[in-house]
Motif scaffolding. Structure first.
Motif, PDB file in Angstrom:
ATOM      1  N   SER A 176      47.485  40.419  43.987  1.00  0.00           N
ATOM      2  CA  SER A 176      46.773  41.324  44.827  1.00  0.00           C
ATOM      3  C   SER A 176      46.069  42.124  43.604  1.00  0.00           C
ATOM      4  O   SER A 176      46.792  42.486  42.467  1.00  0.00           O
ATOM      5  N   MET A 177      44.852  42.723  43.654  1.00  0.00           N
ATOM      6  CA  MET A 177      44.058  43.462  42.971  1.00  0.00           C
ATOM      7  C   MET A 177      45.162  44.835  42.743  1.00  0.00           C
ATOM      8  O   MET A 177      45.093  45.433  41.657  1.00  0.00           O
ATOM      9  N   ASP A 178      45.517  45.246  43.695  1.00  0.00           N
ATOM     10  CA  ASP A 178      46.128  46.416  43.706  1.00  0.00           C
ATOM     11  C   ASP A 178      47.696  46.298  43.067  1.00  0.00           C
ATOM     12  O   ASP A 178      47.955  47.374  42.217  1.00  0.00           O
ATOM     13  N   TYR A 179      48.329  45.218  43.319  1.00  0.00           N
ATOM     14  CA  TYR A 179      49.593  44.949  42.551  1.00  0.00           C
ATOM     15  C   TYR A 179      49.096  45.038  40.910  1.00  0.00           C
ATOM     16  O   TYR A 179      49.926  45.451  40.006  1.00  0.00           O
ATOM     17  N   GLU A 180      48.143  44.190  40.624  1.00  0.00           N
ATOM     18  CA  GLU A 180      47.824  43.934  39.444  1.00  0.00           C
ATOM     19  C   GLU A 180      47.301  45.382  38.636  1.00  0.00           C
ATOM     20  O   GLU A 180      47.880  45.570  37.387  1.00  0.00           O
ATOM     21  N   LYS A 181      46.616  46.212  39.298  1.00  0.00           N
ATOM     22  CA  LYS A 181      46.436  47.397  38.692  1.00  0.00           C
ATOM     23  C   LYS A 181      47.662  48.374  38.530  1.00  0.00           C
ATOM     24  O   LYS A 181      47.903  49.034  37.635  1.00  0.00           O
ATOM     25  N   GLU A 182      48.653  48.289  39.398  1.00  0.00           N
ATOM     26  CA  GLU A 182      49.850  48.992  39.312  1.00  0.00           C
ATOM     27  C   GLU A 182      50.791  48.369  38.441  1.00  0.00           C
ATOM     28  O   GLU A 182      51.541  49.327  37.597  1.00  0.00           O
ATOM     29  N   HIS A 183      50.992  47.014  38.367  1.00  0.00           N
ATOM     30  CA  HIS A 183      52.056  46.577  37.592  1.00  0.00           C
ATOM     31  C   HIS A 183      51.444  45.957  36.488  1.00  0.00           C
ATOM     32  O   HIS A 183      52.246  45.523  35.431  1.00  0.00           O
ATOM     33  N   GLY A 184      50.376  45.447  36.099  1.00  0.00           N
ATOM     34  CA  GLY A 184      50.113  44.436  35.178  1.00  0.00           C
ATOM     35  C   GLY A 184      50.412  43.086  35.294  1.00  0.00           C
ATOM     36  O   GLY A 184      50.681  42.800  36.584  1.00  0.00           O
ATOM     37  N   TYR A 185      50.679  42.531  34.255  1.00  0.00           N
ATOM     38  CA  TYR A 185      50.874  41.001  34.032  1.00  0.00           C
ATOM     39  C   TYR A 185      52.522  41.037  33.316  1.00  0.00           C
ATOM     40  O   TYR A 185      52.719  41.742  32.375  1.00  0.00           O
TER      41      TYR A 185
ATOM     42  N   TRP B 245      46.996  34.150  39.296  1.00  0.00           N
ATOM     43  CA  TRP B 245      47.708  34.934  38.283  1.00  0.00           C
ATOM     44  C   TRP B 245      47.299  34.737  36.850  1.00  0.00           C
ATOM     45  O   TRP B 245      46.722  35.469  36.040  1.00  0.00           O
ATOM     46  N   LEU B 246      47.413  33.478  36.513  1.00  0.00           N
ATOM     47  CA  LEU B 246      46.918  32.984  35.302  1.00  0.00           C
ATOM     48  C   LEU B 246      45.460  33.265  35.030  1.00  0.00           C
ATOM     49  O   LEU B 246      45.028  33.347  33.857  1.00  0.00           O
ATOM     50  N   SER B 247      44.793  32.929  35.874  1.00  0.00           N
ATOM     51  CA  SER B 247      43.142  33.098  35.747  1.00  0.00           C
ATOM     52  C   SER B 247      42.972  34.640  35.656  1.00  0.00           C
ATOM     53  O   SER B 247      41.717  34.839  34.918  1.00  0.00           O
ATOM     54  N   ARG B 248      43.669  35.516  36.300  1.00  0.00           N
ATOM     55  CA  ARG B 248      43.267  36.930  36.152  1.00  0.00           C
ATOM     56  C   ARG B 248      43.826  37.220  34.589  1.00  0.00           C
ATOM     57  O   ARG B 248      42.883  38.128  33.948  1.00  0.00           O
ATOM     58  N   LEU B 249      44.654  36.904  34.321  1.00  0.00           N
ATOM     59  CA  LEU B 249      45.152  36.952  32.932  1.00  0.00           C
ATOM     60  C   LEU B 249      44.353  36.682  31.694  1.00  0.00           C
ATOM     61  O   LEU B 249      43.949  37.281  30.844  1.00  0.00           O
TER      62      LEU B 249
END
Length: 178
Positions: free
Chosen positions: A47-56, A94-98
């Motif tokens: 989720s975008m929220d999780y990505e913002k809060e925790h990163g990769y 996840w991989l494509s966001r990274l």
């Protein structure tokens, strides 16, 4: 040193697709193979929220590096209701966001198996399209229907025609990555 990365698109500890990948790797002679058991690689639901809060995560970064440094990738995708599993789709998210180019120009041998007669063909088609979208070069695809009838843990693929098709595809993949 170059290596082949191999994994199943399933995080199940009893994955028949992991069994197919493991068997395929056993047929590779002199190449170094890194076989990943994805049941040891939990990733949170994207989720975008999780990505913002925790990163990769470090695990995700390492997995992306393994893909990019490999000379080729072998994947066997599992199927849930004619589509790839949520786990595999989540991994691609996840991989494509990274890194949108996480698999660009990488040679991929794509397989699927299932207990049913279609052999995961729906997941195979969808996964092929998704991977191509991110720049993967799908060298070939292989479907193993009726896993319990066509695969033996000690003998491998027991149907002669399917075994030959699998071996031919693996041979073609190994030629392309050299």
């Amino acid at each position: 040193m170059s290596f082949i990365l191999a994994f199943a698109g399933s995080n199940s500890s009893a994955s028949i697709n992991f069994e197919l990948v493991k068997y395929t790797c056993s047929l590779i002679g002199t190449e170094e193979v890194r076989l990943m058991n994805m049941s040891n690689c939990p990733f949170p639901m994207y989720s975008m929220d999780y990505e913002k809060e925790h990163g990769y995560s470090n695990a995700l970064n390492e997995f992306k590096r393994d893909i990019q440094f490999s000379k080729g990738v072998i994947i066997s995708v599992n199927e849930h209701n004619s589509y790839p599993s949520a786990y595999f789709k989540n991994l691609l998210d996840w991989l494509s966001r990274l890194d949108r180019d996480f698999i660009r120009d990488k040679k991929v041998l794509l397989m699927a198996t299932s207990p049913g007669k279609r052999g995961g063909i729906g997941a195979l088609e969808v996964s092929s399209a998704l991977l191509k979208r991110f720049g993967a070069h799908i060298v070939g695809t292989f479907s193993l229907p009726q896993f319990k009838e066509n695969f033996d843990a000690y003998k491998g693929i027991v149907d002669a025609d399917l075994a030959q098709a699998h071996q031919n595809l693996l041979k073609d993949f190994l030629k392309v990555i050299d």
